[in-house]
Design an enzyme around this catalytic site. Structure first.
Site, mmCIF file in Angstrom:
data_model
loop_
_atom_site.group_PDB
_atom_site.id
_atom_site.type_symbol
_atom_site.label_atom_id
_atom_site.label_comp_id
_atom_site.label_asym_id
_atom_site.label_seq_id
_atom_site.Cartn_x
_atom_site.Cartn_y
_atom_site.Cartn_z
ATOM 1 N N GLY A 166 0.822 -1.204 0.000
ATOM 2 C CA GLY A 166 0.000 0.000 0.000
ATOM 3 C C GLY A 166 0.856 1.253 0.000
ATOM 4 C CB CYS A 167 0.327 4.520 1.651
ATOM 5 S SG CYS A 167 -1.244 4.972 0.883
#
Length: 378
Positions: A166-167
């Site tokens: 993800g981020c």
């Protein structure tokens, strides 16, 4: 691997340990994360347009006033999309969405890679490994195989695709590139972050977290070279990771027939009280006081994350200015955020030789990927 005497990380203001070796022998030999390149799509949506769309599409939603307030509070003023907004709002199905992901990735990655290579003063054949990170589309083989076939990289270039961070993926990519250098001294590693968050828009998902994400996330492709010798940018000194126990469901994807449905727990903004001590501990293990550094490159998941981390570390909010600029102008561009914030830091021209800094990406897990480095102007 080097010994502690080769690269002792000492608290700022103290003298590093020395040896009888020559100045040349004592010269820094760590890899340098060179100035990143960031490509954003041509389709732009403003905050006012986002608010108008949300009100028009969900007029009877009982939580609409809350969603509009949350979107306003993100601080995001503009976002870039790979498709016009009227196309983005139409969901043609997972298969067509993924075809769009692959088409747009192949269309937009080359320019970012070319600029990143130019920033590092290298050519494709001098790259020894490619770390490609993305959480908004899927291919097998990885797009690294296409890059090797089409963009001039050697056929023995190592492929390191990262798909589920993800981020935090941008920080993870940097740290895995650093690890590769430690295993292969002198190696050059290319990083590519390809994030088309708009392709995860789900028109039937009316949860508050999803409505918020519709006004928070943007699209971008970022690339940077970790150069084994020479270069201008952030010289990588050490890295570490930390996972907050019991939080793996706080940020996640629900995989449904319509694709990835973003799940965001309301407790996520409070995680900095757990991650700040981890940053301090990881820095301390290497002799660094992360509450007193010269520059910070922080994942701008939202303004609350930056505000809370500033408070918990006792760092002035102005030290996170480049990350806020990314959030304001591009939105949360997932794994590409830290690369864009680093680009802004490099292009500011305000970081002096030898300045100490911290880069941190946050994402599902809840996970932090932390990098310590010193600035070099080449």
């Amino acid at each position: 691997m080097t010994t502690d005497d080769d690269h002792a990380l000492t608290p700022r203001g103290t003298r590093p340990r020395t040896s009888p070796r020559s100045d040349a022998a004592r010269a820094p030999v760590g890899p340098v994360l060179c100035t990143p390149a960031v490509e954003v799509p041509e389709h732009v949506i403003t905050l006012d347009e986002t608010l108008e769309l949300a009100a028009r599409i969900h007029p009877g939603h009982e939580a609409l006033p809350l969603a509009l307030r949350l979107i306003k509070n993100t601080g995001v003023r503009t976002r870039h999309l790979v498709q016009p907004i009227e196309v983005t709002l139409d969901h043609p199905g997972l298969e067509e969405r993924n075809k769009t992901y692959v088409r747009e990735a192949k269309r937009r990655i080359p320019a970012a890679v070319d600029t990143a290579l130019a920033n590092a003063r290298l050519i494709a054949r001098e790259i020894d490994a490619i770390v490609l990170v993305s959480c908004t589309g899927f291919t097998m083989p990885s797009l690294t195989a296409w890059m090797i076939n089409e963009l001039g990289f050697r056929t023995d270039t190592r492929q390191i695709p990262i798909a589920q961070m993800g981020c935090a993926g941008g920080g993870s990519a940097i740290n895995r590139a650093h690890d590769f250098f430690l295993a292969h001294p002198g190696a050059n590693v290319l990083i590519v972050a390809c994030e088309f968050c708009s392709l995860c828009y789900q028109p039937t998902d009316l949860t508050i977290g999803n409505l918020l994400s519709n006004g928070l996330f943007g699209d971008a492709v970022a690339s940077a070279v970790v150069r084994g010798r020479g270069g201008r940018g952030m010289r990588l000194e050490a890295n570490g990771s930390h996972l907050v126990p019991g939080t793996e469901e706080w940020i996640s994807y629900a995989v449904k027939p319509t694709g990835f449905h973003f799940l965001l727990d309301r407790r996520v903004p409070h995680t900095m009280q757990d991650l700040a001590p981890a940053l301090v501990e990881i820095g301390g293990a290497h002799g660094w006081d992360v509450t007193d550094l010269d520059f910070y490159v922080i994942h701008a998941g939202g303004p609350r994350i930056l505000d809370d981390l500033s408070r918990h570390l006792g760092v002035k909010p102005a030290m996170f200015e480049r990350s806020r600029d990314t959030l304001t102008q591009y939105g949360n561009i997932a794994s590409a955020v830290v690369l864009d914030a680093l680009r802004r830091t490099a292009e500011s021209g305000l970081v002096p030789e030898g300045a100490r800094g911290l880069l941190a990406g946050f994402g599902p897990g809840i996970t932090a990927e932390i990098t310590l480095g010193t600035w070099t102007n080449g």
